[in-house]
Design a protein around this motif. Sequence first.
Motif, PDB file in Angstrom:
ATOM      1  N   ILE A 107       0.866  -1.178   0.000  1.00  0.00           N
ATOM      2  CA  ILE A 107       0.000   0.000   0.000  1.00  0.00           C
ATOM      3  C   ILE A 107       0.900   1.224   0.000  1.00  0.00           C
ATOM      4  CG2 ILE A 107      -1.956   1.141   1.099  1.00  0.00           C
ATOM      5  CD1 ILE A 107      -2.311  -1.376   2.825  1.00  0.00           C
ATOM      6  N   GLY A 108       0.902   1.955  -1.084  1.00  0.00           N
ATOM      7  CA  GLY A 108       1.754   3.130  -1.131  1.00  0.00           C
ATOM      8  C   GLY A 108       1.826   3.724  -2.520  1.00  0.00           C
ATOM      9  N   ASP A 134       3.999   2.516   2.751  1.00  0.00           N
ATOM     10  CA  ASP A 134       4.901   3.663   2.822  1.00  0.00           C
ATOM     11  C   ASP A 134       4.411   4.682   3.837  1.00  0.00           C
ATOM     12  OD1 ASP A 134       2.778   4.870   1.536  1.00  0.00           O
ATOM     13  OD2 ASP A 134       3.914   5.516  -0.218  1.00  0.00           O
ATOM     14  N   ASP A 135       3.197   4.459   4.360  1.00  0.00           N
ATOM     15  CA  ASP A 135       2.649   5.318   5.397  1.00  0.00           C
ATOM     16  C   ASP A 135       1.993   4.426   6.447  1.00  0.00           C
ATOM     17  OD1 ASP A 135       1.322   7.075   7.034  1.00  0.00           O
ATOM     18  OD2 ASP A 135       0.122   8.016   5.450  1.00  0.00           O
ATOM     19  N   PRO A 136       2.594   4.278   7.621  1.00  0.00           N
ATOM     20  CA  PRO A 136       2.054   3.368   8.642  1.00  0.00           C
ATOM     21  C   PRO A 136       0.611   3.657   9.020  1.00  0.00           C
ATOM     22  CG  PRO A 136       4.253   4.118   9.236  1.00  0.00           C
ATOM     23  CD  PRO A 136       3.827   4.933   8.057  1.00  0.00           C
ATOM     24  N   ALA A 137       0.147   4.889   8.809  1.00  0.00           N
ATOM     25  CA  ALA A 137      -1.230   5.221   9.166  1.00  0.00           C
ATOM     26  C   ALA A 137      -2.243   4.467   8.298  1.00  0.00           C
ATOM     27  CB  ALA A 137      -1.456   6.723   9.035  1.00  0.00           C
ATOM     28  N   LEU A 138      -1.803   4.027   7.115  1.00  0.00           N
ATOM     29  CA  LEU A 138      -2.712   3.323   6.214  1.00  0.00           C
ATOM     30  C   LEU A 138      -3.078   1.940   6.726  1.00  0.00           C
ATOM     31  CD1 LEU A 138      -1.105   4.255   2.778  1.00  0.00           C
ATOM     32  CD2 LEU A 138      -3.217   5.157   3.736  1.00  0.00           C
ATOM     33  N   ALA A 139      -2.147   1.300   7.418  1.00  0.00           N
ATOM     34  CA  ALA A 139      -2.384  -0.045   7.957  1.00  0.00           C
ATOM     35  C   ALA A 139      -1.449  -0.242   9.146  1.00  0.00           C
ATOM     36  CB  ALA A 139      -2.139  -1.109   6.891  1.00  0.00           C
ATOM     37  N   PRO A 140      -1.873   0.173  10.326  1.00  0.00           N
ATOM     38  CA  PRO A 140      -1.020   0.075  11.518  1.00  0.00           C
ATOM     39  C   PRO A 140      -0.511  -1.345  11.721  1.00  0.00           C
ATOM     40  CG  PRO A 140      -2.993   1.355  11.976  1.00  0.00           C
ATOM     41  CD  PRO A 140      -3.189   0.769  10.617  1.00  0.00           C
TER      42      PRO A 140
END
Length: 503
Positions: free
Chosen positions: A77-78, A125-131
């Motif tokens: 996801i990124g 690439d963004d931890p907020a998308l899938a903790p």
Amino acid sequence: MDGAIVSRDIFARHPDGSRVLGVADIIRRRAAATPGLTAMIEPDRTTTFADLDRRSTQVANALIARGVEPGDRVAYIGANSPVFLEVLYGATKAGAIATAVNNRLAPPEIAAILADAAPAVVVVDDPALAPGSLTGDGWFADASTVDPLVPRGPDDTAVIFYTSGTTGLPKGIMLSGDNLGQALATMHYDMELTTDSVAMAPIPYFHISGLGLALVANLNGAALLLETATDHDGLVTLLSERRVSHAAVVPTILQILLNLPRTHETDWSALKYLVYGAMPIPLPVIRQATEVFGCRFIQSYGLTESTGGVTVLWPEDHFVEARLRSVGRPMPGVEVRVVDPVTLEPLPPGRRGEVLIGGGHVMRGYWQRPAETAATIVDGWVRTGDGGSFDGDGYLYLHDRIKDMIVSGGENVYPAEVESVLTGHPAVAEVAVVGVPSRRWGESPVAVVVPRPGATVDGAELIAWSRERLAHFKCPVAVHVVEALPRNASGKLLKHVLRSSYT
């Protein structure tokens, strides 16, 4: 050094029909042929083919060390980045299935896809998308650089793309190595990509069209430009200053660029090909674009279910006005039919019906959805849901969308998905979403709403409601409140009436 690698070398077969090479061999063979050439260009660094091969091998070994087995899903996801291709090639080297997830989706949508795919590993690439997912490169930096060489068959699923279905539920489209191989082979020889080329797809790699350009660039030893522009003026700068030779765009972006004064003052001598899809370009626009950019144009039509494009409007076709209204002719080796949507009997040229796609481009099916797969693939043919007709010269013309899909800025928007969210609002009794023409996006979704008795629908509030639950490109740009939706005598919603009312 001979850097030529042809698609039959990558996706070859033994005489007995068994597969000898597959998706991961794109980078294996390319790194062996031209290890020091640039594979990817970023603002502050470049990645060679040898780098990409080595790092994808480390990804594969790190996945295996984490317990990933052949057939497991590995999600990414990124944004477009080297990591996407490292995970793609690394997953296939480990025998896993690379699963591309749209990072533009809202968190609930991403969660639904992850629940359906049940990936063994998620890379973001963004931890907020899938903790709790993996990020950065620390998780594989110390892994072995010895290729694990896990075997996979030609018909095994290599990649899953998720697309929203007409029911509003995300569906995983399974593409095999064979699917991707045939799709790449179709375009391999016709775009003049070489080891001197620079390719740019400001189209996300979670779309088959974006990933297709990336893979065919890798296959031919071209460099991929991974810089992104924050505005359209910046896109002109990137394309020109980075000497991009091959670019994929949506028609709305092309029209916007032509409206910028800088575009007409820029040196476009490096640009050879512009590839576009999703919608035709009006004749005046393509004439102006040809004059300004001085390059060759290719249009392609297809679905993720057909591994991307299956028809092509070639550069020479762009100078015939009547053909510009078409999406071109079927690619070599691809079967396309127009049939009666009820009987599925082929129709003659000039008759409108449903477009069917056959041949080696047809997906393996929908992930864990046998009933929907059976309804979509009939006797080996994909039912596209698109209405079309052939002319006497074999050019395909699209007339309507049987599934009522909206194409907004190159993104597919399914009204049922949006309607499902909007009807969850306490003030909404009924809603219909239709596409209306947009100068900027081609089409934009508009919601026509019937309020609940005693309730008041506030358009701005409803749009904000949808933006909390859906990707912004899916959300309505306007809300119209009515007392009742138009229906026929049998109660069927007449969406064509709504479209004509708001265009």
